[in-house]
Design a protein around this motif. Structure first.
Motif, PDB file in Angstrom:
ATOM      1  N   MET A  62       0.946  -0.811  -0.073  1.00 16.56           N
ATOM      2  CA  MET A  62       0.012   0.797  -0.310  1.00 16.56           C
ATOM      3  C   MET A  62       0.857   1.416   0.214  1.00 16.56           C
ATOM      4  N   ASP A  63       1.896   1.526   0.988  1.00 19.57           N
ATOM      5  CA  ASP A  63       2.560   2.320   0.601  1.00 19.57           C
ATOM      6  C   ASP A  63       3.630   2.195  -0.815  1.00 19.57           C
ATOM      7  N   LEU A  64       3.274   1.481  -1.011  1.00 22.71           N
ATOM      8  CA  LEU A  64       4.638   1.158  -1.954  1.00 22.71           C
ATOM      9  C   LEU A  64       3.771   2.395  -3.055  1.00 22.71           C
ATOM     10  N   LYS A  98       6.111  11.195   0.980  1.00 15.98           N
ATOM     11  CA  LYS A  98       6.562  10.448   1.417  1.00 15.98           C
ATOM     12  C   LYS A  98       7.369  10.256   3.159  1.00 15.98           C
ATOM     13  N   GLU A  99       7.607  10.660   3.582  1.00 16.64           N
ATOM     14  CA  GLU A  99       7.703  10.615   5.232  1.00 16.64           C
ATOM     15  C   GLU A  99       6.563  10.234   5.560  1.00 16.64           C
ATOM     16  N   GLU A 104      10.397  19.254  -2.052  1.00 15.44           N
ATOM     17  CA  GLU A 104      10.258  19.570  -1.156  1.00 15.44           C
ATOM     18  C   GLU A 104       8.767  18.966  -1.237  1.00 15.44           C
ATOM     19  N   GLU A 105       8.052  19.346  -1.303  1.00 15.23           N
ATOM     20  CA  GLU A 105       6.328  18.436  -1.158  1.00 15.23           C
ATOM     21  C   GLU A 105       6.546  16.910  -1.505  1.00 15.23           C
ATOM     22  N   TYR A 106       6.668  16.114  -2.567  1.00 12.26           N
ATOM     23  CA  TYR A 106       7.100  15.127  -2.477  1.00 12.26           C
ATOM     24  C   TYR A 106       8.207  14.726  -1.337  1.00 12.26           C
ATOM     25  N   LEU A 129       3.290   9.648  -6.125  1.00 13.12           N
ATOM     26  CA  LEU A 129       3.533  10.596  -5.907  1.00 13.12           C
ATOM     27  C   LEU A 129       4.924  11.215  -6.523  1.00 13.12           C
ATOM     28  N   SER A 130       5.500   9.754  -6.851  1.00 11.95           N
ATOM     29  CA  SER A 130       6.317  10.059  -8.261  1.00 11.95           C
ATOM     30  C   SER A 130       5.468  10.322  -9.661  1.00 11.95           C
TER      31      SER A 130
END
Length: 174
Positions: free
Chosen positions: A1-3, A27-28, A21-23, A9-10
């Motif tokens: 799910m996280d991947l 991601k964090e 920066e938003e990416y 996002l990528s």
């Protein structure tokens, strides 16, 4: 799910819809780490924080609620005191207020009885003035960090009084 979320996002970053920066922040967040921001994001609902001195001052001033409705000047301070009784400073100030509330109630009942010989009317007037003056003095002291029983107060609760000029931590000694 996280991947999957990171891949989405990528894609957004590659298309130029979000910045680097938003990416990194998103991601964090997805991975469970705290975002590295210099300032926290504004919250839609802000909780107003007050210090104990302000709370104790208001605790003293709530005695004036009895002007709106009888015994409200007893109930409101009692509820405020009990709601923050775990704080040592508020606990001591609550004891100061309750000592005066119970004392003034006794003084008032005695004055009412003495009204039959006229002197009670004068005592009620004096008690009214004393209640105003003592409450304001107590509120001012509480806002300065001073714990002091009201004059003429019967000590139903044991109060650890402090000096009128409190010692401020980390201040140079005279």
């Amino acid at each position: 799910m996280d991947l999957d979320q990171i891949e989405k996002l990528s894609d957004l970053k590659q298309k130029g819809l979000i910045s680097e920066e938003e990416y990194q922040q998103a991601k964090e967040r997805i991975l469970g780490a705290q975002p590295q921001q210099s300032a926290p994001a504004p919250q839609p609902h802000t909780i107003m924080q007050t210090n104990n001195y302000d709370y104790a001052m208001v605790l003293h001033l709530t005695q004036f609620c009895s002007w709106l409705f009888p015994f409200l000047g007893l109930i409101v301070p009692l509820i405020m005191w009990q709601s923050k009784k775990e704080d040592a400073y508020v606990d001591e100030q609550g004891k100061v207020v309750m000592n005066w509330v119970f004392s003034s109630l006794i003084y008032f009942l005695v004055s009412v009885i003495l009204c039959f010989i006229v002197v009670g009317f004068f005592l009620i007037a004096i008690l009214f003035v004393c209640s105003i003056v003592f409450t304001i003095m107590g509120a001012m002291d509480a806002n300065k960090g001073v714990i002091k029983n009201y004059p003429m107060s019967i000590k139903f609760f044991d109060v650890r009084e402090t000096a009128r000029t409190p010692v401020v931590p980390n201040s140079p000694q005279n």
